[in-house]
Design a protein around this motif. Structure first.
Motif, short mmCIF file in Angstrom:
data_model
loop_
_atom_site.label_atom_id
_atom_site.label_comp_id
_atom_site.label_asym_id
_atom_site.label_seq_id
_atom_site.Cartn_x
_atom_site.Cartn_y
_atom_site.Cartn_z
N ASP A 3 0.82 -1.20 0.00
CA ASP A 3 0.00 0.00 0.00
C ASP A 3 0.86 1.26 0.00
OD1 ASP A 3 0.77 -0.80 2.52
OD2 ASP A 3 -0.99 -0.04 3.53
N HIS A 4 2.03 1.21 0.63
CA HIS A 4 2.94 2.36 0.60
C HIS A 4 3.51 2.56 -0.81
CE1 HIS A 4 2.77 1.78 4.94
NE2 HIS A 4 3.18 3.05 5.03
N PHE A 7 0.79 4.09 -2.89
CA PHE A 7 0.63 5.51 -2.57
C PHE A 7 1.78 6.32 -3.16
CE2 PHE A 7 0.87 9.28 0.17
CZ PHE A 7 -0.43 9.74 0.02
N SER A 129 -2.62 12.32 4.99
CA SER A 129 -2.10 10.96 5.05
C SER A 129 -1.35 10.71 6.35
CB SER A 129 -1.15 10.71 3.88
OG SER A 129 -1.82 10.91 2.67
N SER A 132 3.76 7.62 7.72
CA SER A 132 4.50 6.67 6.88
C SER A 132 4.12 6.81 5.41
CB SER A 132 4.28 5.24 7.36
OG SER A 132 2.92 4.88 7.21
N TYR A 133 2.85 7.14 5.15
CA TYR A 133 2.43 7.37 3.77
C TYR A 133 3.00 8.68 3.24
CZ TYR A 133 -0.80 3.49 4.09
OH TYR A 133 -1.34 2.24 4.23
N ARG A 134 3.17 9.66 4.11
CA ARG A 134 3.78 10.94 3.69
C ARG A 134 5.18 10.70 3.15
NH1 ARG A 134 2.19 14.25 8.98
NH2 ARG A 134 0.00 14.44 8.52
N THR A 190 -5.40 5.73 3.54
CA THR A 190 -4.13 6.40 3.77
C THR A 190 -4.28 7.58 4.73
OG1 THR A 190 -4.41 7.89 1.89
CG2 THR A 190 -3.28 5.80 1.48
#
Length: 194
Positions: A3-4, A7, A129, A132-134, A190
């Motif tokens: 998922d990361h 993204f 977000s 970690s997604y940032r 996210t």
């Protein structure tokens, strides 16, 4: 982990699509001012935009974490404005106003002025977000910027073809901004706050 990566790819795609006008300008500017100062100015401007977007993301998440998703209104608004301009006038973009041999500072300022749309998409996307997604989004966007610079260097040899492709692709940018804004406004996996 997947998922990361997804993204990061989404942020990279948003960065590429909001920089198509910069790509066309970069290719034209490389012929006038030289490749070194043009690419350096482009890379510096885009890195400043990404750092500013990340700073806004952390500032908004600290100050008003439950309101970060509403920042999606800005990309939607800018995308709608872009659509309106696209359908209401058919004026061609002006030629590069920079003199031959423009400095890195001048080209950086030019690309900063042309990167408002990238900032308006990336700042809310990162703000809404989880941390970690940032980081994944920032890495994806930075890699996209490097790929655009490499593409511009390659495209400088086939200028007319590269500029025509970039100008045609620019027409989808308002749609991308609207989609990014709707994504930010929706409560997704996210998001920082569920």
């Amino acid at each position: 982990m997947l998922d990361h990566v997804i993204f990061a790819l989404s942020a990279a795609l948003a960065q590429v699509l909001t920089n198509l006008d910069n790509l066309a300008a970069l290719i034209a500017l490389m012929l006038v001012s030289g490749a070194a100062s043009s690419v350096a100015g482009f890379l510096l401007a885009q890195m400043l935009v990404l750092v500013a977007a990340m700073a806004v993301a952390y500032g908004v998440s600290d100050a008003v974490p439950h309101w970060a998703g509403y920042l999606g209104v800005f990309p939607v608004g800018l995308g709608l404005w872009g659509l309106w301009r696209q359908f209401s006038s058919h004026a061609e973009a002006p030629a590069s106003p920079l003199p031959a041999g423009a400095s890195v500072v001048v080209t950086t300022l030019l690309f900063l002025s042309m990167s408002v749309d990238s900032f308006i998409v990336m700042a809310p996307l990162l703000a809404d977000s989880a941390p970690s997604y940032r980081v994944a989004g920032l890495i994806g966007a930075a890699l996209a910027v490097c790929a655009l610079a490499a593409l511009a260097l390659a495209g400088a040899r086939a200028t007319s073809v590269a500029e025509r492709i970039a100008r045609r692709m620019e027409k989808i940018v308002p749609y991308v901004m609207i989609c990014a804004g709707i994504y930010i406004l929706s409560n997704t996996w996210t998001d920082m706050v569920q």
